[in-house]
Enzyme design. Structure first.
Site, PDB file in Angstrom:
ATOM      1  N   LYS A 279       0.867  -1.266   0.143  1.00 13.37           N
ATOM      2  CA  LYS A 279      -0.050   0.067   0.048  1.00 13.37           C
ATOM      3  C   LYS A 279       0.870   1.390  -0.087  1.00 13.37           C
ATOM      4  O   LYS A 279       1.794   1.351   0.882  1.00 13.37           O
ATOM      5  CB  LYS A 279      -0.861  -0.071   1.255  1.00 13.37           C
ATOM      6  N   LYS A 291      -9.813  13.070   8.789  1.00  9.04           N
ATOM      7  CA  LYS A 291      -9.035  12.894  10.002  1.00  9.04           C
ATOM      8  C   LYS A 291      -8.925  13.777  10.767  1.00  9.04           C
ATOM      9  O   LYS A 291      -8.703  15.028  10.410  1.00  9.04           O
ATOM     10  CB  LYS A 291      -7.744  12.154   9.676  1.00  9.04           C
ATOM     11  N   ASP A 302       1.583   6.232   5.705  1.00 12.83           N
ATOM     12  CA  ASP A 302       0.773   5.447   5.012  1.00 12.83           C
ATOM     13  C   ASP A 302       1.071   4.879   3.866  1.00 12.83           C
ATOM     14  O   ASP A 302       0.330   3.859   2.972  1.00 12.83           O
ATOM     15  CB  ASP A 302      -0.740   6.156   4.905  1.00 12.83           C
ATOM     16  N   ASP A 361     -12.038   7.142   4.736  1.00 14.09           N
ATOM     17  CA  ASP A 361     -10.724   6.918   5.375  1.00 14.09           C
ATOM     18  C   ASP A 361     -10.414   5.423   5.344  1.00 14.09           C
ATOM     19  O   ASP A 361      -9.462   5.186   5.858  1.00 14.09           O
ATOM     20  CB  ASP A 361     -10.847   7.518   6.794  1.00 14.09           C
ATOM     21  N   ARG A 365      -7.996  -0.342   1.426  1.00 14.78           N
ATOM     22  CA  ARG A 365      -8.588  -1.443   0.624  1.00 14.78           C
ATOM     23  C   ARG A 365      -8.975  -1.319  -0.563  1.00 14.78           C
ATOM     24  O   ARG A 365      -9.218  -2.301  -1.468  1.00 14.78           O
ATOM     25  CB  ARG A 365      -9.452  -2.067   1.689  1.00 14.78           C
TER      26      ARG A 365
END
Length: 508
Positions: A279, A291, A302, A361, A365
């Protein structure tokens, strides 16, 4: 284009044998002492040479045998070396791996303050929780390189301290020297991969965007014939039907790019590849489901799954492993904008399944599901995705274990074994029908979240819908990929775990 520096570890690591180990001259030696005034074999030899100087210091309390206590002795009478680093190792035969690593980190920091150019360590003669020479050397080198790590690319004033140390030598028995040097070279290559992962992850998000990930992949390919690179941009993604991936990206000015690094070195060129999918959310503001501002700066991390893949591909090149491995860095950015995807949107994935977006958020996926569908074309032997996927995994496992999810017991056991070997820890979490139930939607085939409970497993269960055609495992690294506070920075995990898994595949 900007490229990260590709510096190798600063300190040379080597194995050395000697007929009379303690008399092997250098700028410094490292020896261990235990509680109850017990000495390691080399410490006893040094004690005999110096008319029991060590024993006197232990008896007077001037040096401590407590675990991690380090005393630097200079100009010891009858000593064959200028400096002696005396390391407290606690109770004999009870030193833990964690304390062993801490000792080497503290040792490096102590040595760094001296002008010693060459030091010789005799600590691998100490018993370490049933670990053999391989792991003593591996853990020592990992710890030294961790202590040696700096990321100052964007500082106007760099650390001015010059490291005098050039050679760190591990004393081994004559019959172990050849094998020990092989182990050391392997450990240094893996440490280099960890460094590359950390350097990439620590870059600021105004520099490190999906295009930057692509330039790093291209730079690696330019340095070696062992790597080929393909960059999949948004136009090609649209043609492929990767509209879930693109939905996440559409709120950002930075184009999504999926960087595919192919390493082919298996003796059988037709051997199925092991595919690693990372990712690569180079910044995750949460999109419309914004967020909180506190610690949002850490959302540059991330993309640590992609950084892990990059580190592994670098280490593979260094080690020349006889494998076929494909690394995918799924680069994207999740931002709020008038063009951003919204809660309530329904997106169609590359697989054809539709997803109702309940929370923007939960974007990782939605990127990974299309990347995992894309990699079917490689006819993979194994696919492992690595992702900072869920805060729920951090709640469950803290900053200590990555969350492993798979219904393939053989693959789970292989990954958990590699985690145990390296102490790059992982813990298996469940996925299955119960979690699939939580992903039901009234309006689409799936929802992208499954409610408050079991969030880490819900994330893994979501990805499992897109991995039916091959063997697959998911590593949620949200808790282990970076540190907060005074030690803020990327950890390089789980490069060590996955490199050990790959090394174990070579042994099979």
């Amino acid at each position: 284009m900007q490229y990260l520096a590709q510096n190798r570890p600063l300190v040379s690591m080597q194995a050395s044998k000697s007929e009379k180990a303690i008399e092997n001259l250098g700028d410094g030696i490292i020896i261990g002492v235990f509680e109850e005034q017990k000495l390691s074999p080399s410490a006893k030899q040094f004690d005999d040479l110096t008319q029991h100087y060590l024993t006197e210091l232990l008896q007077s309390g001037e040096i401590s045998p407590k675990t991690g206590e380090i005393a630097l002795l200079r100009d010891v009478p009858n000593s064959p070396v200028k400096r002696v680093f005396v390391v407290g190792c606690g109770k004999e035969n009870e030193l833990s791996i964690r304390d062993y690593k801490k000792i080497y980190q503290q040792l490096f920091k102590t040595i760094e303050k001296t002008s010693a150019k060459t030091v010789i360590s005799y600590l691998n003669e100490i018993v370490l929780q049933n670990r053999d020479l391989v792991w003593k050397l591996r853990f020592a080198i990992e710890s030294i390189q961790e202590a040696n790590y700096r990321f100052e690319t964007y500082k106007s004033k760099k650390n001015s301290q010059t490291l005098a140390l050039t050679d760190f030598i591990f004393d081994v028995k004559a019959e172990q020297e050849c094998n020990a040097q092989h182990i050391i070279n392997q450990a240094v290559a893996i440490a280099y991969g960890v460094k590359q992962a950390k350097d990439l992850a620590n870059c600021p998000p105004n520099i490190c965007n999906p295009a930057f990930l692509a330039t790093q992949a291209q730079a690696l390919a330019a340095r070696t014939h062992k790597i080929d690179v393909q960059i999949v941009g948004e136009t090609e993604m649209q043609a492929l039907g990767m509209t879930s991936y693109l939905a996440v990206s559409q709120g950002s000015a930075n184009e999504a790019k999926m960087s595919i690094l192919t390493y082919r070195n298996h003796p059988n060129p037709n051997a199925k590849p092991i595919v690693l999918v990372g990712k690569g959310l180079t910044f995750d503001a949460g999109g419309i489901s914004l967020k909180p501002s506190e610690k949002m700066d850490e959302m540059k991390y991330d993309m640590c799954g992609a950084a892990t893949v990059f580190g592994i591909m670098n280490a593979l090149v260094e080690l020349d492993l006889p494998l076929n491995v494909i690394g995918v860095m799924a680069g994207c950015e999740n931002m709020p904008d008038s063009k951003a995807y919204r809660p309530g949107d329904i997106v169609t994935t590359m697989s054809g399944l539709t997803v109702e977006v309940l929370n923007t958020d939960a974007e990782g996926r939605l990127v990974l599901c299309d990347a995992l569908t894309y990699v079917k074309r490689f006819d993979p032997e194994i696919v492992i995705d690595i992702a900072t996927l869920t805060g729920a995994c951090v709640i469950a496992l803290g900053a200590y274990n990555a969350g492993l999810m798979t219904e393939d017991k053989v693959l789970a056991d292989a990954l958990l074994n590699a985690a145990n070997e390296t102490q790059d820890k992982a813990w298996q979490l469940p996925i299955g029908e119960e979690y699939n139930e939580q992903l039901k939607s009234n309006f689409a085939d799936l929802a992208n979240i499954g409610g408050r409970w079991g969030g880490a497993s819900n994330g893994g269960a979501f990805l499992s819908y897109f991995t039916k055609d091959y063997r697959w495992a998911h590593l949620d690294i949200a808790g282990v990929a970076w540190k907060e506070g005074a030690e803020k920075g990327a950890t390089g995990r789980p490069v060590q775990l996955l490199m050990q898994y790959l090394l174990n595949q070579v042994k099979k």
